[in-house]
Write a protein that holds these residues in place. Structure first.
Motif, PDB file in Angstrom:
ATOM      1  N   SER A   1     -56.682  40.788 -37.384  1.00 18.63           N
ATOM      2  CA  SER A   1     -55.257  41.054 -37.525  1.00 18.63           C
ATOM      3  C   SER A   1     -54.978  42.528 -37.280  1.00 18.63           C
ATOM      4  O   SER A   1     -55.752  43.390 -37.713  1.00 18.63           O
ATOM      5  CB  SER A   1     -54.814  40.634 -38.941  1.00 18.63           C
ATOM      6  OG  SER A   1     -53.471  40.962 -39.187  1.00 18.63           O
ATOM      7  N   ALA A   2     -53.871  42.828 -36.587  1.00 18.24           N
ATOM      8  CA  ALA A   2     -53.476  44.211 -36.336  1.00 18.24           C
ATOM      9  C   ALA A   2     -51.971  44.327 -36.538  1.00 18.24           C
ATOM     10  O   ALA A   2     -51.216  43.426 -36.167  1.00 18.24           O
ATOM     11  CB  ALA A   2     -53.859  44.645 -34.923  1.00 18.24           C
TER      12      ALA A   2
ATOM     13  N   GLY B   1     -51.089  53.489 -40.390  1.00 18.85           N
ATOM     14  CA  GLY B   1     -50.456  52.221 -40.026  1.00 18.85           C
ATOM     15  C   GLY B   1     -49.015  52.372 -39.582  1.00 18.85           C
ATOM     16  O   GLY B   1     -48.248  51.405 -39.645  1.00 18.85           O
TER      17      GLY B   1
ATOM     18  N   ALA C   1     -53.060  49.599 -38.063  1.00 19.52           N
ATOM     19  CA  ALA C   1     -53.972  49.122 -39.112  1.00 19.52           C
ATOM     20  C   ALA C   1     -54.498  47.757 -38.714  1.00 19.52           C
ATOM     21  O   ALA C   1     -53.749  46.877 -38.291  1.00 19.52           O
ATOM     22  CB  ALA C   1     -53.247  49.039 -40.450  1.00 19.52           C
ATOM     23  N   THR C   2     -55.798  47.578 -38.845  1.00 15.31           N
ATOM     24  CA  THR C   2     -56.416  46.324 -38.418  1.00 15.31           C
ATOM     25  C   THR C   2     -57.440  45.879 -39.454  1.00 15.31           C
ATOM     26  O   THR C   2     -58.059  46.712 -40.127  1.00 15.31           O
ATOM     27  CB  THR C   2     -57.072  46.483 -37.024  1.00 15.31           C
ATOM     28  OG1 THR C   2     -57.750  45.277 -36.658  1.00 15.31           O
ATOM     29  CG2 THR C   2     -58.047  47.638 -37.002  1.00 15.31           C
ATOM     30  N   ARG C   3     -57.599  44.561 -39.608  1.00 16.41           N
ATOM     31  CA  ARG C   3     -58.555  44.020 -40.566  1.00 16.41           C
ATOM     32  C   ARG C   3     -59.037  42.659 -40.088  1.00 16.41           C
ATOM     33  O   ARG C   3     -58.462  42.063 -39.176  1.00 16.41           O
ATOM     34  CB  ARG C   3     -57.945  43.912 -41.961  1.00 16.41           C
ATOM     35  CG  ARG C   3     -56.854  42.839 -42.109  1.00 16.41           C
ATOM     36  CD  ARG C   3     -56.298  42.874 -43.520  1.00 16.41           C
ATOM     37  NE  ARG C   3     -55.426  41.738 -43.823  1.00 16.41           N
ATOM     38  CZ  ARG C   3     -54.832  41.538 -44.992  1.00 16.41           C
ATOM     39  NH1 ARG C   3     -55.014  42.409 -45.975  1.00 16.41           N
ATOM     40  NH2 ARG C   3     -54.057  40.486 -45.200  1.00 16.41           N
TER      41      ARG C   3
ATOM     42  N   THR D   1     -48.516  47.457 -37.164  1.00  9.89           N
ATOM     43  CA  THR D   1     -48.060  48.823 -37.305  1.00  9.89           C
ATOM     44  C   THR D   1     -46.590  48.825 -37.653  1.00  9.89           C
ATOM     45  O   THR D   1     -45.840  47.928 -37.231  1.00  9.89           O
ATOM     46  CB  THR D   1     -48.318  49.641 -36.026  1.00  9.89           C
ATOM     47  OG1 THR D   1     -48.049  51.015 -36.265  1.00  9.89           O
ATOM     48  CG2 THR D   1     -47.468  49.145 -34.869  1.00  9.89           C
TER      49      THR D   1
ATOM     50  N   GLU E   1     -58.931  47.761 -44.424  1.00  6.18           N
ATOM     51  CA  GLU E   1     -58.239  48.089 -43.177  1.00  6.18           C
ATOM     52  C   GLU E   1     -58.895  49.282 -42.492  1.00  6.18           C
ATOM     53  O   GLU E   1     -59.377  50.205 -43.136  1.00  6.18           O
ATOM     54  CB  GLU E   1     -56.773  48.394 -43.455  1.00  6.18           C
ATOM     55  CG  GLU E   1     -55.954  47.161 -43.819  1.00  6.18           C
ATOM     56  CD  GLU E   1     -54.471  47.447 -43.878  1.00  6.18           C
ATOM     57  OE1 GLU E   1     -54.102  48.632 -44.050  1.00  6.18           O
ATOM     58  OE2 GLU E   1     -53.681  46.496 -43.759  1.00  6.18           O
ATOM     59  N   ARG E   2     -58.905  49.214 -41.175  1.00  6.43           N
ATOM     60  CA  ARG E   2     -59.339  50.326 -40.339  1.00  6.43           C
ATOM     61  C   ARG E   2     -58.139  50.799 -39.536  1.00  6.43           C
ATOM     62  O   ARG E   2     -57.203  50.046 -39.295  1.00  6.43           O
ATOM     63  CB  ARG E   2     -60.465  49.900 -39.392  1.00  6.43           C
ATOM     64  CG  ARG E   2     -61.723  49.421 -40.081  1.00  6.43           C
ATOM     65  CD  ARG E   2     -62.752  48.938 -39.069  1.00  6.43           C
ATOM     66  NE  ARG E   2     -63.146  49.972 -38.119  1.00  6.43           N
ATOM     67  CZ  ARG E   2     -62.818  49.974 -36.831  1.00  6.43           C
ATOM     68  NH1 ARG E   2     -62.084  48.996 -36.315  1.00  6.43           N
ATOM     69  NH2 ARG E   2     -63.220  50.947 -36.039  1.00  6.43           N
ATOM     70  N   LEU E   3     -58.167  52.054 -39.108  1.00 11.34           N
ATOM     71  CA  LEU E   3     -57.064  52.619 -38.340  1.00 11.34           C
ATOM     72  C   LEU E   3     -57.528  52.952 -36.931  1.00 11.34           C
ATOM     73  O   LEU E   3     -58.655  53.412 -36.731  1.00 11.34           O
ATOM     74  CB  LEU E   3     -56.515  53.879 -39.013  1.00 11.34           C
ATOM     75  CG  LEU E   3     -55.900  53.711 -40.407  1.00 11.34           C
ATOM     76  CD1 LEU E   3     -55.481  55.066 -40.955  1.00 11.34           C
ATOM     77  CD2 LEU E   3     -54.716  52.762 -40.368  1.00 11.34           C
TER      78      LEU E   3
ATOM     79  N   THR F   1     -61.965  44.944 -33.686  1.00 11.70           N
ATOM     80  CA  THR F   1     -62.281  44.673 -35.087  1.00 11.70           C
ATOM     81  C   THR F   1     -63.088  43.395 -35.231  1.00 11.70           C
ATOM     82  O   THR F   1     -64.030  43.318 -36.025  1.00 11.70           O
ATOM     83  CB  THR F   1     -60.984  44.592 -35.912  1.00 11.70           C
ATOM     84  OG1 THR F   1     -60.346  45.874 -35.907  1.00 11.70           O
ATOM     85  CG2 THR F   1     -61.257  44.168 -37.349  1.00 11.70           C
TER      86      THR F   1
END
Length: 309
Positions: free
Chosen positions: A87-88, A111, A73-75, A90, A49-51, A147
């Motif tokens: 996907s995102a 997140g 949070a996104t992946r 919160t 996950e990235r923020l 993303t």
């Protein structure tokens, strides 16, 4: 606990499935963070996950003074080397402060979106699902898109689409810890769906995986039905029809794996939805039509004069 999310599902622009090793490199979006990989029953690769930080208005029915500050949070997910998802999500929670504070406070809660103003979970979930985000409002689509762009730039793609398809967006809101188990799925337009979930049997990770799985299987079913509508299984040219549906056989049919990677609580929600919507029945009916037609076409070709048996 209220969770707001969105999933973008599309076909990776490549003529052949991306091997699992290449997919793992492709989705290594964060240095030092592990990429989740599973090879059974089909290839399944998930990025760390990235923020991304946000400070925006949050939809909350008629109250325009609701502000959200925090991180999303996104992946990215690649299934079968073909089906690509960004996907995102919160978690929306009430802030202890009536104003914005130091950014370190929000980074310590990854997140999570801190809500300043009236906090009503039901109204916020309904408003989030109701319509398109306003210019200054919470919009998860561009976050997920960034993303997706970052992931696709990590591997050299052939840029030749194997199957004609559209990107479909699934927007979802989940109330975790709710007393009654509910899952309401709605087709708002050909390219947009909304899902509302209430559950006490699933945690955050379960719900995220459930929504990604639901988005994937809805996209598969929609794409397959679109292929069948463009290539009706009757017509003067058997070979031309087979040529049009062959890519679906090669690249889509094996991706249908509902229920895998879902927790027991999430699988119960999927089964409840499937009993009402008939996803699995419609999928297998369409697949059987394709396979029966291809079998008949093979027999006709074999019986054609001049073709050796």
């Amino acid at each position: 606990m209220l969770v707001l999310g969105e999933v973008l599902t599309s076909l990776l622009p490549t003529s052949a499935a991306v091997p699992a090793d290449a997919a793992q490199r492709m989705l290594g979006l964060t240095a030092g963070a592990p990429v989740i990989r599973s090879d059974r029953p089909i290839s399944y690769v998930v990025s760390p996950e990235r923020l991304e930080g946000v400070d925006c208005q949050v939809p909350a029915a008629l109250d325009r003074g609701v502000r959200g500050i925090g991180t999303v949070a996104t992946r990215a997910v690649l299934t079968g080397g073909h089906a690509f998802q960004a996907s995102a999500r919160t978690v929306a929670e009430r802030s202890r402060y009536s104003r914005r504070v130091l950014w370190s406070h929000y980074l310590a809660r990854p997140g999570t979106l801190q809500i300043i103003g009236r906090y009503q979970e039901e109204a916020m979930a309904a408003a989030f699902l109701a319509g398109a985000p306003k210019p200054s409002g919470l919009d998860l689509t561009p976050i997920a898109e960034r993303t997706a762009i970052r992931a696709r730039s990590g591997v050299q793609l052939a840029r030749k689409v194997a199957v004609p398809s559209d990107r479909i967006t699934l927007r979802w809101a989940a109330l975790l810890g709710a007393g009654e188990e509910e899952l309401h799925f709605r087709v708002d337009s050909p390219l947009h769906r909304t899902v509302r979930i209430a559950t006490s049997a699933c945690d955050l990770a379960d719900v995220v995986t459930l929504c990604e799985s639901l988005a994937l299987h809805d996209w598969l079913l929609t794409t397959l039905e679109a292929i069948l509508s463009r290539a009706p299984l009757t017509g003067p040219s058997e070979g031309a029809v087979v040529d049009r549906i062959q890519p679906a056989v090669d690249h889509l049919l094996h991706l249908w794996t509902p229920g895998f990677r879902l927790s027991r609580g999430a699988r119960d929600l999927w089964d409840r939805l499937d009993r009402l919507a008939g996803f699995d029945h419609q999928w297998h009916t369409s697949v059987n039509r394709i396979r029966d037609h291809m079998a008949v076409s093979t027999l006709r070709e074999r019986d054609r004069p001049g073709v050796p048996r």
